[in-house]
Design an enzyme around this catalytic site. Structure first.
Site, mmCIF file in Angstrom:
data_model
loop_
_atom_site.group_PDB
_atom_site.id
_atom_site.type_symbol
_atom_site.label_atom_id
_atom_site.label_comp_id
_atom_site.label_asym_id
_atom_site.label_seq_id
_atom_site.Cartn_x
_atom_site.Cartn_y
_atom_site.Cartn_z
ATOM 1 N N CYS A 117 31.955 -41.387 41.172
ATOM 2 C CA CYS A 117 30.802 -41.248 42.319
ATOM 3 C C CYS A 117 30.047 -40.225 42.093
ATOM 4 O O CYS A 117 29.183 -40.926 41.517
ATOM 5 C CB CYS A 117 31.851 -40.400 43.988
ATOM 6 S SG CYS A 117 31.305 -40.615 45.449
ATOM 7 N N HIS A 173 35.762 -44.579 44.818
ATOM 8 C CA HIS A 173 36.588 -43.760 43.985
ATOM 9 C C HIS A 173 37.835 -44.940 43.251
ATOM 10 O O HIS A 173 38.732 -44.688 44.495
ATOM 11 C CB HIS A 173 36.971 -42.779 45.341
ATOM 12 C CG HIS A 173 36.382 -41.419 45.246
ATOM 13 N ND1 HIS A 173 36.263 -40.311 43.955
ATOM 14 C CD2 HIS A 173 35.548 -41.917 45.873
ATOM 15 C CE1 HIS A 173 35.528 -39.768 44.755
ATOM 16 N NE2 HIS A 173 34.680 -40.104 45.576
ATOM 17 N N GLU A 233 40.130 -44.063 41.692
ATOM 18 C CA GLU A 233 41.554 -43.368 42.039
ATOM 19 C C GLU A 233 42.785 -43.610 43.099
ATOM 20 O O GLU A 233 43.712 -43.341 43.017
ATOM 21 C CB GLU A 233 41.503 -41.940 41.202
ATOM 22 C CG GLU A 233 41.164 -41.480 42.911
ATOM 23 C CD GLU A 233 39.193 -41.245 42.797
ATOM 24 O OE1 GLU A 233 38.795 -41.814 42.109
ATOM 25 O OE2 GLU A 233 38.639 -40.099 43.562
HETATM 26 N N1 GLN Z 1 27.999 -35.106 46.475
HETATM 27 C C1 GLN Z 1 27.634 -36.678 46.567
HETATM 28 C C2 GLN Z 1 27.575 -37.812 47.789
HETATM 29 O O1 GLN Z 1 27.474 -37.232 48.659
HETATM 30 C C3 GLN Z 1 28.817 -37.224 45.240
HETATM 31 C C4 GLN Z 1 30.320 -37.621 46.437
HETATM 32 C C5 GLN Z 1 31.466 -37.480 45.730
HETATM 33 O O2 GLN Z 1 31.405 -37.211 44.015
HETATM 34 N N2 GLN Z 1 32.333 -37.923 46.494
HETATM 35 O O3 GLN Z 1 26.874 -38.716 48.016
#
Ligand code: GLN
Length: 535
Positions: free
Chosen positions: A381, A507, A509
């Site tokens: 992410c 994600h 995970e």
């Molecule tokens: N801050 C970034 C976004 O909102 C990444 C978010 C995250 O890593 N979950 O896109």
């Protein structure tokens, strides 16, 4: 009609009720039963989405996009129970619904009270899941500790369910602490008091799981049984395990946990087949290649902030027989002094999710180091966004490349909000949450890892790789290897001529389990092991 197991905790918090409940679910599934897992969080937040990772650990995301307590992650790692927003109950949701109905005049002029209106709403939600036709056992875990003011309405609702459904259909499992005081003396009194507190609110626990350091001796079990009115064979030792939490189902089984619960619930099933769990515990050997993976994140001081990633790495380590030491490095640390001093000790680098500007410089340094020194890199992410920013700055030469999250006026926002999101953000709730499909590019590392053209993983982010820079990135050699079905959103990026440098906007995970490791955790840990062996 489902049977119910209610897990409660006594003496103190953080005894591992989530893992205990998940392990019970796993064992019942080994007997061929279909389970449903529910987590109750007695706080007033509507969901965990707004809670600081410092205070509450990871926010777990379900496929339907609910932001929940991290225990739902334990449930998904141990069981096949499908989870959605409905499986996570909070006091905030209960009150919101009751107050909504009150405003709509649905209580017909009655005085709206905790009992029966709040307790009825709690029961309604539990029954709604338990009544689904194919569910054999619903396991309901109540957060907090018996005696907490917040959990009283829940325990009252549970007492009522036990009364309504009867003793053959309900089972109360209470997790307590049996501490050792100085000199190693084992003390049962806190457990006795905790069961007394349960009885005062009208619930007699049927099974006790006693958290303790070493396996609880028979004499102590007898004493606890006598003073708590619980059958001797229902007082179990939930002692610390030596290796991995995935040993716990086998440990409970060895003590007859699933036998006593099935007998109590009058469930006739086949014998439990726990072979997969035994095999997993056996596989967890520490004789593989020793590697150090550095997780460069923002909230690394608290143990549970990246819970699912920690577990994903364990899953990859077990599968590949690599002995991983996961070190968590606060990215700010890299911004002080010489970052190489820290980075040179790492065999693999992982940058997890995160929000806000702090720590971004350190993460960018780590990504550059991994790219240039051919260290396996896994960006999750925020981790892929950092990968893209670093590439644009140092390879494309766009010195001010940034994300509009960190530099709203930045001339070169290579990570940005989608056009249509720009106005919506004022109203909040603009995050891309939950499961979405990604189409993978053949020949890429990610395609090789999943062995599939289309995958579905969960998201929790607001910003995306900006479309107007995509062409320049690819021309400069950054491989964009995964896209949303309409081809508009970048889902993954990779470095070429690199042993393993993959970043993903989702994600992975949240879907990795010990019995079915997430493909990217599997391949990342393997790449770290392989590149260490080559050194
Ligand atoms: N801050 C970034 C976004 O909102 C990444 C978010 C995250 O890593 N979950 O896109």
């Amino acid at each position: 009609m489902s049977k119910y197991i209610f897990t409660t905790g006594g003496v103190c918090s953080s005894l591992g009720k989530g893992i205990a409940s998940a392990s019970m679910g796993a064992l019942l599934e080994c007997r061929g039963l279909k389970v449903c897992m529910i987590k109750i969080d007695p706080y007033l937040n509507v969901d965990a989405g707004t809670m600081s990772p410092y205070q509450h650990g990871e926010v777990f995301v379900t496929d339907d996009g609910a932001e929940t307590d991290l225990d739902l992650g334990n449930y998904e790692r141990f069981t096949n129970s499908p989870l959605s927003a409905a499986n996570s109950i909070t006091t905030g949701q209960i009150y919101q619904e009751v107050i909504r109905r009150e405003r709509a005049g649905q209580y017909l002029g009655k005085c709206v009270q905790v009992v029966p209106h709040i307790t009825d709403e709690i029961k309604r939600r539990i029954y709604a899941l338990g009544e689904k036709p194919d569910i054999d056992v619903t396991i309901v875990e109540t957060g907090g500790t018996v005696g907490d003011i917040e959990s009283i309405p829940y325990l009252e609702a549970i007492r009522q369910i036990i009364h309504e459904r009867g003793k053959k259909n309900t089972c109360s499992v209470h997790l307590t602490l049996v501490p050792e005081v100085s000199g190693g003396e084992v003390k049962t009194k806190p457990t006795q008091h905790s069961v007394k507190a349960m009885r005062e609110i009208g619930i007699q626990p049927d099974v006790l799981l006693c958290r303790c350091k070493e396996e609880l001796e028979e004499g102590f079990k007898k004493k606890i049984a006598q003073f708590t009115n619980i059958d001797f064979d229902c007082v179990l030792s939930a002692h610390d395990v030596n290796t991995t939490i995935y040993e716990i189902p086998a440990s409970y089984h060895a003590q007859g946990f699933d036998d006593v619960v099935c007998e109590k619930l009058d469930l006739k099933t086949k014998k439990a087949d726990i072979a997969p769990w035994i095999k997993l515990a056996d596989q967890y050997k520490k004789d593989g290649t020793k590697v150090t993976i550095g997780m460069i994140g923002k909230y690394t001081k608290l143990g549970d902030t990246y819970k699912s990633i920690d577990e994903g790495i364990v899953h990859g380590a077990i599968k590949n027989n690599v002995d991983v030491e996961l070190v968590k490095i606060e990215s700010d640390e890299l911004e002080k002094g010489n970052p190489e001093e820290i980075l040179k000790n790492l065999d693999g680098i992982l940058i997890p999710g995160g929000f806000g500007e702090r720590g971004i410089i350190g993460m960018t340094l780590a990504a550059k180091y991994a790219r240039e020194n051919k260290i396996p890199y896994f960006g999750i992410c925020l981790g892929v966004q950092i990968m893209v920013i670093e590439y644009c700055r140092n390879v494309l030469g766009i010195a001010d490349a940034d994300s509009s999250e960190f530099r709203p006026e930045g001339a070169n926002s290579v990570i940005a909000l989608l056009e249509e999101q720009v106005d919506v953000i004022e109203y909040g709730g603009t995050m891309r949450l939950g499961g979405y499909d990604s189409h993978l590019v053949k020949g890429s590392k990610i395609h090789e890892a999943y062995g599939a053209d289309v995958i579905r993983e969960r998201h929790r982010h607001r910003y995306e790789v900006a479309n107007n820079y995509k062409e320049r990135m690819t021309e400069a050699g950054l491989i964009l290897s995964g896209f949303s079905p309409d081809g508009q959103l970048v889902e993954s990026a990779e470095w070429k001529d690199h042993p393993w440098g993959v970043g993903v906007q989702f994600h992975p995970e949240f879907k990795s389990t010990p019995l079915n490791p997430g493909p990217l955790f599997d391949k990342f840990v393997k790449a770290v092991g392989d590149s260490k062996n080559k050194k």
